[in-house]
Scaffold this motif. Structure first.
Motif, PDB file in Angstrom:
ATOM      1  N   THR A 119      -6.485  30.236  -4.256  1.00 35.26           N
ATOM      2  CA  THR A 119      -6.733  29.344  -5.402  1.00 35.26           C
ATOM      3  C   THR A 119      -6.921  30.188  -6.677  1.00 35.26           C
ATOM      4  OG1 THR A 119      -8.955  29.202  -4.431  1.00 35.26           O
ATOM      5  CG2 THR A 119      -7.548  27.290  -4.230  1.00 35.26           C
ATOM      6  N   HIS A 120      -5.809  30.774  -7.074  1.00 37.85           N
ATOM      7  CA  HIS A 120      -5.817  31.829  -8.102  1.00 37.85           C
ATOM      8  C   HIS A 120      -5.810  31.322  -9.544  1.00 37.85           C
ATOM      9  CE1 HIS A 120      -1.095  31.957  -7.868  1.00 37.85           C
ATOM     10  NE2 HIS A 120      -1.584  30.738  -7.899  1.00 37.85           N
ATOM     11  N   HIS A 121      -5.703  29.997  -9.740  1.00 37.15           N
ATOM     12  CA  HIS A 121      -5.756  29.470 -11.123  1.00 37.15           C
ATOM     13  C   HIS A 121      -7.178  29.083 -11.537  1.00 37.15           C
ATOM     14  CE1 HIS A 121      -1.446  29.459 -11.062  1.00 37.15           C
ATOM     15  NE2 HIS A 121      -1.351  28.466 -10.209  1.00 37.15           N
ATOM     16  N   LEU A 157       1.788  37.149  -4.706  1.00 41.94           N
ATOM     17  CA  LEU A 157       3.227  36.876  -4.738  1.00 41.94           C
ATOM     18  C   LEU A 157       3.530  35.378  -4.763  1.00 41.94           C
ATOM     19  CD1 LEU A 157       4.697  39.652  -2.399  1.00 41.94           C
ATOM     20  CD2 LEU A 157       4.099  39.750  -4.824  1.00 41.94           C
ATOM     21  N   ASP A 158       2.503  34.563  -5.000  1.00 44.46           N
ATOM     22  CA  ASP A 158       2.747  33.138  -5.267  1.00 44.46           C
ATOM     23  C   ASP A 158       3.692  33.065  -6.476  1.00 44.46           C
ATOM     24  OD1 ASP A 158       1.066  30.286  -4.758  1.00 44.46           O
ATOM     25  OD2 ASP A 158       1.947  30.471  -6.763  1.00 44.46           O
ATOM     26  N   VAL A 159       4.501  32.025  -6.538  1.00 39.77           N
ATOM     27  CA  VAL A 159       5.502  31.947  -7.622  1.00 39.77           C
ATOM     28  C   VAL A 159       4.847  31.789  -9.002  1.00 39.77           C
ATOM     29  CG1 VAL A 159       5.971  29.450  -7.793  1.00 39.77           C
ATOM     30  CG2 VAL A 159       7.842  31.085  -8.047  1.00 39.77           C
ATOM     31  N   HIS A 160       3.592  31.327  -9.000  1.00 41.08           N
ATOM     32  CA  HIS A 160       2.864  31.158 -10.264  1.00 41.08           C
ATOM     33  C   HIS A 160       1.975  32.371 -10.526  1.00 41.08           C
ATOM     34  CE1 HIS A 160       3.603  27.065  -8.566  1.00 41.08           C
ATOM     35  NE2 HIS A 160       4.103  26.904  -9.776  1.00 41.08           N
ATOM     36  N   GLN A 161       1.813  32.710 -11.785  1.00 44.01           N
ATOM     37  CA  GLN A 161       0.960  33.863 -12.082  1.00 44.01           C
ATOM     38  C   GLN A 161      -0.487  33.605 -11.629  1.00 44.01           C
ATOM     39  OE1 GLN A 161      -0.781  34.723 -15.791  1.00 44.01           O
ATOM     40  NE2 GLN A 161      -0.360  36.920 -15.720  1.00 44.01           N
ATOM     41  N   VAL A 234       4.316  30.395  -0.740  1.00 45.63           N
ATOM     42  CA  VAL A 234       5.726  30.191  -0.374  1.00 45.63           C
ATOM     43  C   VAL A 234       6.440  29.274  -1.370  1.00 45.63           C
ATOM     44  CG1 VAL A 234       5.353  30.641   2.081  1.00 45.63           C
ATOM     45  CG2 VAL A 234       5.196  28.288   1.227  1.00 45.63           C
ATOM     46  N   ASP A 235       5.806  29.090  -2.532  1.00 48.96           N
ATOM     47  CA  ASP A 235       6.484  28.289  -3.559  1.00 48.96           C
ATOM     48  C   ASP A 235       7.594  29.092  -4.253  1.00 48.96           C
ATOM     49  OD1 ASP A 235       4.477  29.813  -4.704  1.00 48.96           O
ATOM     50  OD2 ASP A 235       3.360  28.101  -5.509  1.00 48.96           O
ATOM     51  N   THR A 236       7.874  30.285  -3.732  1.00 48.71           N
ATOM     52  CA  THR A 236       9.045  31.067  -4.147  1.00 48.71           C
ATOM     53  C   THR A 236      10.314  30.590  -3.425  1.00 48.71           C
ATOM     54  OG1 THR A 236       8.343  32.583  -2.425  1.00 48.71           O
ATOM     55  CG2 THR A 236       7.797  33.217  -4.665  1.00 48.71           C
ATOM     56  N   GLY A 275      -1.651  30.653   0.032  1.00 48.32           N
ATOM     57  CA  GLY A 275      -1.192  30.355  -1.319  1.00 48.32           C
ATOM     58  C   GLY A 275      -0.452  29.031  -1.427  1.00 48.32           C
ATOM     59  N   GLY A 276       0.323  28.897  -2.491  1.00 51.32           N
ATOM     60  CA  GLY A 276       0.970  27.620  -2.806  1.00 51.32           C
ATOM     61  C   GLY A 276       2.243  27.383  -2.009  1.00 51.32           C
ATOM     62  N   GLY A 277       2.620  26.126  -1.928  1.00 52.23           N
ATOM     63  CA  GLY A 277       3.840  25.710  -1.257  1.00 52.23           C
ATOM     64  C   GLY A 277       3.882  24.200  -1.353  1.00 52.23           C
ATOM     65  N   TYR A 278       4.985  23.668  -1.887  1.00 52.95           N
ATOM     66  CA  TYR A 278       5.029  22.236  -2.190  1.00 52.95           C
ATOM     67  C   TYR A 278       6.392  21.696  -1.786  1.00 52.95           C
ATOM     68  CZ  TYR A 278       1.207  24.068  -4.849  1.00 52.95           C
ATOM     69  OH  TYR A 278       0.063  24.745  -5.192  1.00 52.95           O
ATOM     70  N   ALA A 279       6.381  20.741  -0.879  1.00 57.88           N
ATOM     71  CA  ALA A 279       7.653  20.158  -0.454  1.00 57.88           C
ATOM     72  C   ALA A 279       7.392  18.770   0.076  1.00 57.88           C
ATOM     73  CB  ALA A 279       8.295  21.025   0.625  1.00 57.88           C
TER      74      ALA A 279
HETATM   75 ZN   LIG Z   1       1.830  28.561  -6.790  1.00 59.26          ZN
END
Ligand SMILES: [Zn+2]
Length: 305
Positions: A119-121, A157-161, A234-236, A275-279
């Motif tokens: 939860t890096h944001h 390495l989440d797609v978001h900074q 894995v939102d990359t 980390g993130g991942g949305y589908a």
């Molecule tokens: Zn993300």
């Protein structure tokens, strides 16, 4: 022998059915890992709720208090993007406990992974982008406070900074923040990590993995961390709803193998979070997340940790 994995039934809290945050993925991931024999019940560790003063190592008391009691003002609540409930507040805290436990287990076993976290944001006094408390930052500081580590490297390495993490440690030489992310993506206003590598939209497996290889092993020998915290968002993935890169499942697995083997080979323990991942298609998403745990097991066995 398998590496330890961290899970808690309260990782899933009820949210409205059509909400775009894929809450069910945490339980489904855990079930998939068991079903595919990536882990057995013996490898599963259950975290405890962290004390308030542990969360306070990073977050302001007023923010923690308001969030946990559901009295955050509506604008701050909207910025988080998840509807408040007591169960969600509990979930937020137990996920932090999960990353702390994962970090401790990584120090003991060389590798460990959470089935939540990243939860890096989250910033000290507000949450953002589905992130409420910054588990990575709290775990890093708490392990330092316990005297278990001095220097920590956060590989995001989440797609978001990882903007919250970058901000929190901007003046702290003991925690090095490294973020590879898609430049044209949330958050609009980027913070400055110790090392940022912004990527162009649409980058594919080979392009991505080459860039990662350019930086990671040099960074390890430069920072010499006592622990690596790895956010394996894995939102990359090419099919992710919120990412804008073009990695395939093969590319994701290669990425996890590359990160883990580079660190383990050089003697650095790694605690990973998903980390993130949305589908929309939940099973495809859960499989993508499981690639981290598959790679963790494969490296763990390969190097006989
Ligand atoms: Zn993300």
């Amino acid at each position: 022998m398998n590496p330890p994995i961290v899970y808690h039934p309260q990782y899933v809290a009820p949210i409205p059915e059509n909400h775009r945050f894929p809450m069910a993925k945490f339980r489904l991931l855990y079930e998939l890992l068991l079903r595919d024999n990536i882990v057995t019940f013996n490898d599963v560790y259950q975290p405890e709720f962290p004390d308030l003063n542990v969360i306070e190592l990073i977050h302001h008391f007023d923010y923690i208090n308001a969030y946990c009691n559901g009295t955050l003002e509506s604008k701050a609540q909207r910025r988080i993007g998840l509807p408040w409930s007591e169960a969600l507040a509990k979930r937020t805290c137990i996920a932090v406990g999960g990353t702390i436990l994962t970090a401790k287990l990584a120090l003991k076993y060389g590798l460990a992974s959470n089935t939540a976290g990243g939860t890096h944001h989250a910033f000290p006094n507000y949450g953002s982008g589905f992130c409420i408390f910054n588990d990575l930052a709290i775990a890093a500081r708490y392990l330092q406070k316990l005297g278990l580590v001095e220097k920590v490297l956060i590989v995001d390495l989440d797609v978001h900074q990882g903007d919250g993490t970058a901000w929190i440690f901007q003046n702290d030489p003991t925690v090095f923040t490294f973020s590879i992310h898609c430049e044209e993506n949330f958050p609009l206003k980027k913070q400055q990590s110790d090392l940022d590598v912004p990527l162009p939209e649409g980058l594919d497996d080979d392009g991505y993995l080459q860039i990662l290889a350019q930086y990671l092993s040099d960074l390890l020998s430069q920072v010499k961390p006592d622990l690596v915290l790895y956010d394996a968002g894995v939102d990359t993935h090419v099919s992710d709803r919120l990412g804008k890169l073009s990695l395939t499942n093969t590319g994701l697995y290669r990425r996890e193998m590359q990160v883990l083997s580079t660190c383990v080979c050089a003697g650095y323990p790694v605690a990973s979070v998903i980390g993130g991942g949305y589908a929309k298609e939940m099973s495809a998403l859960v499989y993508r997340h499981s690639l981290l745990h598959r790679a963790t097991r494969d490296i763990f066995r390969q190097y006989r940790l």
